[in-house]
Design an enzyme around this catalytic site. Sequence first.
Site, PDB file in Angstrom:
ATOM      1  CB  SER A 197      -0.938   0.129   1.464  1.00  9.78           C
ATOM      2  OG  SER A 197      -2.069   1.009   1.081  1.00  9.78           O
ATOM      3  CG  ASP A 223      -4.046  -4.792  -2.621  1.00  7.23           C
ATOM      4  OD1 ASP A 223      -4.858  -5.099  -4.005  1.00  7.23           O
ATOM      5  OD2 ASP A 223      -5.131  -4.640  -2.294  1.00  7.23           O
ATOM      6  CG  HIS A 354      -5.531  -3.567   0.538  1.00  5.28           C
ATOM      7  ND1 HIS A 354      -5.092  -3.191   0.269  1.00  5.28           N
ATOM      8  CD2 HIS A 354      -5.089  -2.724   2.364  1.00  5.28           C
ATOM      9  CE1 HIS A 354      -3.902  -2.151   0.335  1.00  5.28           C
ATOM     10  NE2 HIS A 354      -4.260  -1.485   1.944  1.00  5.28           N
TER      11      HIS A 354
END
Length: 401
Positions: A197, A223, A354
């Site tokens: 992220s 991700d 996630h």
Amino acid sequence: MSDLQKSFAKAKLAKFPSELPPVPGMEPHEEVDEDTSSVSSTSTVVPSPTKQLFSRPARGSTSTILPWTEFFSQEFFLTQETATTLITHHVYLTPPSSSGPLFVMHHGAGSSGLSFATCTAEIRKILPSAGVLSIDARDHGQTTVHAAPVPKGQDSPPVELDLTLSTLNRDLVFVVRETQSRMGWADLPDIILVGHSLGGAVITDVAKTGELGAKVLAYAVLDVVEGSAMDALQSMEKYLSTRPSRFPSLTPGIEWHTRSRTIRNRTSARVSVPSLLYEETPAEDPSKPWIWRTNLAETKPFWENWFVGLSRKFLEARGGKLLLLAGTDRLDKELMIGQMQGKYQLQVFPEAGHFIQEDQPTKTAQILVDFYKRNDRSALVLPPKVADLQASAAMKKSAGI
């Protein structure tokens, strides 16, 4: 039921396994059988070699906290002083052995270096020579920022929150270099940068600027892509408003993460979630004294800065490139074109959420190790030079061979 019906039923039941397979996303049954020595910056802790980190815990202990010493061998507190601030960087480290690579991990916003704990254990199972350096970013985990010391009698100025991409870039480079100094490495090991992220934006920026030199073999982004990240920012405030702000203890914090499927692997939650919370004293609400270490709402001014231009930098930076996603819907146009042109490796884990490295640590570790091996320059066998072949042929001819 007739005898015929009974025999038919028994025959059918015999085909089913005695134990149901695990549900995807729930706690895995793998066992980590490594004997990993664990050392803190001030003392040595050796966990029991019989620990089964990924075995299903006994009834009543499913939210028991797992210590970092089960996953890393050392922790460091690295001090960095600037003109206005005194930063104490906290990192987790298992150093590489012999000529093994160093995986440098950077977590996402609101998370900590222990987000990569279970993945680290799996990497070491597959590639025992590998090392892992996992950092707590500033104002996350145990990394703290204070005002620089001032002359006696003067008040320390307030420290402004600074989570710009350029600052996080400098922090990561400092931590890697300072770890090299602390460990006494003459040269850096070969490095694979891994970021989840926000961490994906940071490691991509570091790869693009090239501040760690040729030792960076490759980088992996987990991700996050520019397009979907910018879209997700629109709903971030709504998400934060629905998230609990306080917990009675660490156990309910772990349980909330697994029940909400924020983290789908209970073992990962048991080691990473405690680092996200701290006990407020005195507590505003004594019944719920545990609150978030990082106030994500306060990071809003930096959200756009993190992700603008990410896709372009990811495609342009030097080194091998891996994009690991929880779904192909996250690809934006620039990355779709790059994928069709073969500019990077794409791996999709649709069964993960996630937090890919926490939900699927074994699969993530295997992908990262394979990714390293494909980019390992020492494993390349170059063909002999034409001049050497000609010289060898001439020698054989003169020798009558």
